[in-house]
Design a protein around this motif. Structure first.
Motif, PDB file in Angstrom:
ATOM      1  N   ALA A  19      56.096  40.216  27.221  1.00  0.00           N
ATOM      2  CA  ALA A  19      56.757  38.894  27.170  1.00  0.00           C
ATOM      3  C   ALA A  19      57.951  38.909  26.238  1.00  0.00           C
ATOM      4  N   SER A  20      57.870  39.736  25.299  1.00  0.00           N
ATOM      5  CA  SER A  20      59.231  39.878  24.480  1.00  0.00           C
ATOM      6  C   SER A  20      59.229  41.140  23.793  1.00  0.00           C
ATOM      7  N   ASP A  21      60.121  41.595  22.934  1.00  0.00           N
ATOM      8  CA  ASP A  21      60.521  42.589  22.512  1.00  0.00           C
ATOM      9  C   ASP A  21      61.600  42.733  21.412  1.00  0.00           C
ATOM     10  N   ALA A  22      61.816  43.629  20.496  1.00  0.00           N
ATOM     11  CA  ALA A  22      62.672  43.719  19.635  1.00  0.00           C
ATOM     12  C   ALA A  22      62.965  45.134  18.863  1.00  0.00           C
ATOM     13  N   GLN A  23      63.886  45.584  18.813  1.00  0.00           N
ATOM     14  CA  GLN A  23      64.060  46.921  18.253  1.00  0.00           C
ATOM     15  C   GLN A  23      65.294  46.877  17.081  1.00  0.00           C
ATOM     16  N   GLU A  24      65.027  47.804  16.180  1.00  0.00           N
ATOM     17  CA  GLU A  24      66.150  48.154  15.065  1.00  0.00           C
ATOM     18  C   GLU A  24      66.116  49.460  14.639  1.00  0.00           C
ATOM     19  N   ASN A  25      67.373  49.810  14.385  1.00  0.00           N
ATOM     20  CA  ASN A  25      67.473  51.226  13.920  1.00  0.00           C
ATOM     21  C   ASN A  25      67.591  51.277  12.255  1.00  0.00           C
ATOM     22  N   VAL A  26      66.916  52.395  11.507  1.00  0.00           N
ATOM     23  CA  VAL A  26      66.889  52.244  10.374  1.00  0.00           C
ATOM     24  C   VAL A  26      67.155  53.772   9.647  1.00  0.00           C
ATOM     25  N   ILE A  27      67.709  53.997   8.607  1.00  0.00           N
ATOM     26  CA  ILE A  27      67.739  55.164   7.972  1.00  0.00           C
ATOM     27  C   ILE A  27      67.303  55.185   6.476  1.00  0.00           C
ATOM     28  N   LEU A  28      66.308  55.921   6.176  1.00  0.00           N
ATOM     29  CA  LEU A  28      65.583  55.807   5.422  1.00  0.00           C
ATOM     30  C   LEU A  28      65.847  57.181   4.255  1.00  0.00           C
ATOM     31  N   GLN A  29      65.850  56.739   3.223  1.00  0.00           N
ATOM     32  CA  GLN A  29      65.938  57.840   2.041  1.00  0.00           C
ATOM     33  C   GLN A  29      64.837  57.938   1.115  1.00  0.00           C
ATOM     34  N   THR A  33      48.284  72.365   0.133  1.00  0.00           N
ATOM     35  CA  THR A  33      48.319  71.087   0.071  1.00  0.00           C
ATOM     36  C   THR A  33      49.573  70.453  -0.888  1.00  0.00           C
ATOM     37  N   ALA A  34      50.127  71.288  -1.433  1.00  0.00           N
ATOM     38  CA  ALA A  34      51.576  70.933  -2.366  1.00  0.00           C
ATOM     39  C   ALA A  34      52.453  70.211  -1.318  1.00  0.00           C
ATOM     40  N   PRO A  35      53.149  70.852  -0.259  1.00  0.00           N
ATOM     41  CA  PRO A  35      53.938  70.233   0.781  1.00  0.00           C
ATOM     42  C   PRO A  35      53.688  68.692   1.023  1.00  0.00           C
ATOM     43  N   ALA A  36      52.417  68.853   1.328  1.00  0.00           N
ATOM     44  CA  ALA A  36      52.101  67.471   2.105  1.00  0.00           C
ATOM     45  C   ALA A  36      52.251  66.306   0.894  1.00  0.00           C
ATOM     46  N   THR A  37      51.663  66.763  -0.494  1.00  0.00           N
ATOM     47  CA  THR A  37      51.711  65.770  -1.464  1.00  0.00           C
ATOM     48  C   THR A  37      53.161  65.555  -1.697  1.00  0.00           C
ATOM     49  N   PHE A  38      53.890  66.453  -1.767  1.00  0.00           N
ATOM     50  CA  PHE A  38      55.319  66.381  -2.354  1.00  0.00           C
ATOM     51  C   PHE A  38      56.143  65.361  -1.315  1.00  0.00           C
ATOM     52  N   ALA A  39      55.610  65.563   0.163  1.00  0.00           N
ATOM     53  CA  ALA A  39      56.254  64.809   1.229  1.00  0.00           C
ATOM     54  C   ALA A  39      55.827  63.402   1.039  1.00  0.00           C
ATOM     55  N   GLN A  40      54.742  63.027   0.631  1.00  0.00           N
ATOM     56  CA  GLN A  40      54.051  61.693   0.576  1.00  0.00           C
ATOM     57  C   GLN A  40      54.741  60.838  -0.637  1.00  0.00           C
ATOM     58  N   GLU A  41      55.066  61.777  -1.674  1.00  0.00           N
ATOM     59  CA  GLU A  41      55.580  61.218  -2.828  1.00  0.00           C
ATOM     60  C   GLU A  41      57.046  60.860  -2.751  1.00  0.00           C
ATOM     61  N   ASN A  42      57.703  61.468  -1.717  1.00  0.00           N
ATOM     62  CA  ASN A  42      59.090  61.065  -1.359  1.00  0.00           C
ATOM     63  C   ASN A  42      59.237  60.141  -0.217  1.00  0.00           C
ATOM     64  N   ASN A  43      58.123  59.678   0.278  1.00  0.00           N
ATOM     65  CA  ASN A  43      58.332  58.748   1.296  1.00  0.00           C
ATOM     66  C   ASN A  43      59.001  57.436   1.155  1.00  0.00           C
ATOM     67  N   ALA A  44      59.696  56.808   2.152  1.00  0.00           N
ATOM     68  CA  ALA A  44      60.006  55.573   1.922  1.00  0.00           C
ATOM     69  C   ALA A  44      59.119  54.471   2.562  1.00  0.00           C
ATOM     70  N   THR A  45      59.534  53.222   2.113  1.00  0.00           N
ATOM     71  CA  THR A  45      58.543  52.030   2.762  1.00  0.00           C
ATOM     72  C   THR A  45      59.454  51.139   3.532  1.00  0.00           C
ATOM     73  N   VAL A  46      59.347  50.740   4.657  1.00  0.00           N
ATOM     74  CA  VAL A  46      59.769  49.810   5.489  1.00  0.00           C
ATOM     75  C   VAL A  46      59.055  48.875   5.951  1.00  0.00           C
ATOM     76  N   HIS A  47      59.104  47.561   5.748  1.00  0.00           N
ATOM     77  CA  HIS A  47      58.183  46.338   5.988  1.00  0.00           C
ATOM     78  C   HIS A  47      58.949  45.253   6.307  1.00  0.00           C
ATOM     79  N   GLY A  48      58.134  44.137   7.047  1.00  0.00           N
ATOM     80  CA  GLY A  48      58.800  43.308   7.369  1.00  0.00           C
ATOM     81  C   GLY A  48      57.999  42.102   8.349  1.00  0.00           C
TER      82      GLY A  48
END
Length: 248
Positions: free
Chosen positions: A91-101, A19-34
């Protein structure tokens, strides 16, 4: 008993390692919202299907009921796509590219653009207005052509007017310190009189004028009288002589 305790310790160690790698990965996650906004009203658009792609592969899919979203993603490059359906119709759509650290917290709002295509237009769509506008535009061409022709004529007339005006200015003889006087069309002898007066600063005694010219006193008097009749000079009596002054 000791054997059971040893097995329990080994089990806990294995669970911790797994479980250590998964926990480490979650701790380093980035958040994108809008928020997903409607193109025409700029209000949040409800019921958006959100798809997240990475390396052209679909990684996540979710639905935003109120048009807002918040995603927790591992560092990397993503394409966020929003789709709004009316029934089964996109009816409508949108898309954007994003690079997360790691530990990024990014706000990414998207505007939903209509996806109408020619074969997807509603059955009751009426393009009569567009056709009428096209016909009206064609009817305006003769008027536009006439306006351009008039503008061209105006340019030509202005050009020739300025050309004639410049020639008239070249016909004016100017001497520093003396008035500018028109000498166009004068006989040579009268032009000599005008030149002599101009060289004297626009004012000269008639006796001095005769001395500057190769003519008799009577001839000079007649030429001065001629210039005075033409409105080019003014003769002022002073004592026993005359002062000749150029008129401005």
């Amino acid at each position: 008993m000791l054997r059971k305790l040893s097995l329990l310790v080994l089990f806990l160690v294995a669970v911790t390692i797994n479980t250590a790698p998964a926990t480490f990965a979650q701790e380093n996650n980035a958040t994108v919202h809008g928020t997903f906004y409607d193109l025409w009203t700029f209000a949040p658009l409800e019921n958006i299907v959100i798809e997240v792609y990475s390396n052209s592969a679909l990684r996540m899919q979710t639905i935003s009921v109120d048009g807002t979203y918040s995603l927790s993603l591992s560092p990397g490059s993503y394409t966020i796509v929003g789709k709004h359906y009316r029934g089964s119709f996109l009816a409508s759509d949108a898309q954007e590219n994003v690079i997360l650290q790691s530990h990024d917290n990014i706000t990414l709002d998207l505007i939903m653009f209509p996806t109408f295509e020619e074969n997807e237009l509603p059955e009751n769509y009426d393009n009569t207005i567009a056709e009428e506008w096209g016909e009206a535009g064609t009817a305006w061409w003769p008027i536009l052509g006439a306006a351009l022709a008039l503008a061209l004529v105006g340019v030509v007339v202005a050009f020739y007017y300025l050309k004639i005006l410049s020639k008239k200015k070249l016909g004016m003889k100017k001497v520093e310190g003396a008035p500018s006087v028109k000498v166009v069309g004068l006989p040579d002898d009268l032009r000599e009189v005008m030149d002599a007066i101009t060289e004297s600063g626009g004012r000269i005694n008639q006796v001095e004028l005769r001395q500057k010219l190769p003519y008799s006193e009577a001839k000079v008097s007649l030429m001065v009288a001629d210039l005075e009749n033409r409105g080019l000079v003014r003769k002022i009596k002073k004592g026993r002589g005359n002062i000749i002054i150029l008129k401005e």
